[in-house]
Write a protein that holds these residues in place. Sequence first.
Motif, PDB file in Angstrom:
ATOM      1  N   LYS A   1       7.911   0.333  15.989  1.00 11.41           N
ATOM      2  CA  LYS A   1       8.931  -0.706  15.797  1.00 11.41           C
ATOM      3  C   LYS A   1       8.711  -1.886  16.750  1.00 11.41           C
ATOM      4  O   LYS A   1       8.790  -3.054  16.338  1.00 11.41           O
TER       5      LYS A   1
ATOM      6  N   CYS B   1       5.772  -3.928  15.613  1.00 12.08           N
ATOM      7  CA  CYS B   1       6.097  -4.767  14.446  1.00 12.08           C
ATOM      8  C   CYS B   1       6.855  -6.018  14.880  1.00 12.08           C
ATOM      9  O   CYS B   1       6.582  -7.124  14.385  1.00 12.08           O
ATOM     10  N   GLN B   2       7.794  -5.844  15.795  1.00 12.00           N
ATOM     11  CA  GLN B   2       8.554  -6.989  16.291  1.00 12.00           C
ATOM     12  C   GLN B   2       7.641  -7.992  17.013  1.00 12.00           C
ATOM     13  O   GLN B   2       7.774  -9.202  16.850  1.00 12.00           O
TER      14      GLN B   2
ATOM     15  N   SER C   1       9.270  -8.908   5.208  1.00 13.82           N
ATOM     16  CA  SER C   1      10.689  -8.539   5.135  1.00 13.82           C
ATOM     17  C   SER C   1      10.953  -7.106   5.592  1.00 13.82           C
ATOM     18  O   SER C   1      12.088  -6.764   5.968  1.00 13.82           O
ATOM     19  N   SER C   2       9.930  -6.266   5.578  1.00 20.76           N
ATOM     20  CA  SER C   2      10.128  -4.874   5.995  1.00 20.76           C
ATOM     21  C   SER C   2      10.340  -4.750   7.502  1.00 20.76           C
ATOM     22  O   SER C   2      10.838  -3.728   7.982  1.00 20.76           O
ATOM     23  N   ALA C   3       9.974  -5.781   8.233  1.00 22.14           N
ATOM     24  CA  ALA C   3      10.212  -5.775   9.676  1.00 22.14           C
ATOM     25  C   ALA C   3      11.647  -6.237   9.938  1.00 22.14           C
ATOM     26  O   ALA C   3      12.082  -7.259   9.408  1.00 22.14           O
ATOM     27  N   GLU C   4      12.380  -5.502  10.762  1.00 20.56           N
ATOM     28  CA  GLU C   4      13.792  -5.795  10.987  1.00 20.56           C
ATOM     29  C   GLU C   4      14.016  -7.194  11.557  1.00 20.56           C
ATOM     30  O   GLU C   4      15.015  -7.846  11.269  1.00 20.56           O
ATOM     31  N   SER C   5      13.072  -7.667  12.374  1.00 23.07           N
ATOM     32  CA  SER C   5      13.266  -8.944  13.065  1.00 23.07           C
ATOM     33  C   SER C   5      12.861 -10.154  12.218  1.00 23.07           C
ATOM     34  O   SER C   5      13.041 -11.297  12.641  1.00 23.07           O
TER      35      SER C   5
ATOM     36  N   ASN D   1      14.068 -11.556   9.497  1.00 19.71           N
ATOM     37  CA  ASN D   1      15.108 -12.457   8.997  1.00 19.71           C
ATOM     38  C   ASN D   1      15.538 -13.501  10.028  1.00 19.71           C
ATOM     39  O   ASN D   1      15.861 -14.631   9.673  1.00 19.71           O
TER      40      ASN D   1
END
Length: 255
Positions: free
Chosen positions: A84, A87-88, A178-182, A184
């Motif tokens: 995670k 990814c960020q 878009s699958s990465a939480e950050s 948006n």
Amino acid sequence: RLFRAFLSRTATDAMKALFSSAASSLVTDLCKLHGDCKGLQESSNSGLDDVLEEIAKTEEVLIMHGFTALSECQPLLSLLSSDKAGCQQLVRGLHNQLIILFLAFVELCHAYVGNDPAEARNLDPSLPLVPRAAVEEMKQVGELEWSGLFALALVRIGRHLEVKAINKVWGVAKDFFSSAESANFELVPNPAVLKATRSAAQAVITHYAMMSGQRLAHFFRNSVQSRNWMTVREPQEPRKVVEMVLREVHAFDAQ
């Protein structure tokens, strides 16, 4: 943990390489447009439609460089899917790479009118502190011969980037990642980049007006200096220079 750090570092380096190539291609394509504009300006068979077509082609290619880099970076997110934090970090780095890419256009505009390519960073401290791209390719921009038509092309492209293209590229980035939480809240256009793009286009159009004015002034100066006004007869009609200046003004208007 070490393996995750290795994967994160590898993904980041790959992303930087992809966007570095995109920025270099952006500058190279704009230099090619300069040659095309000169050729069209010197050709007696070309018109406004031909010029607009070349500019539109170049705009499309420039935007595609951004899309291609994003597309090729997308698999890197899958590589880090279990990490995670990684990814960020990748999404944050992607945001910076998009800034670097569009600042390459900004720097090219400033370089073309004789300013320091880093002028935009000096004018707006709110611009993110990111590395410069396409440094070697940028050197040839300052050596390009002045072309009013190319200057106007840069202004048109800059306006298109500011109003539409930059937002579109960032929108595609948000969709791809878009699958990465950050994604948006990280992948949104930087307002300072939009402002810098507008300022760069303004710098080019200001220089265009100055160069055009200097050319007209040159005609008048030569006309005045070429006569001995102590002995010449009083003119009875407009001199040839008036016709020459009007012809130049019509040429500027046609551009």
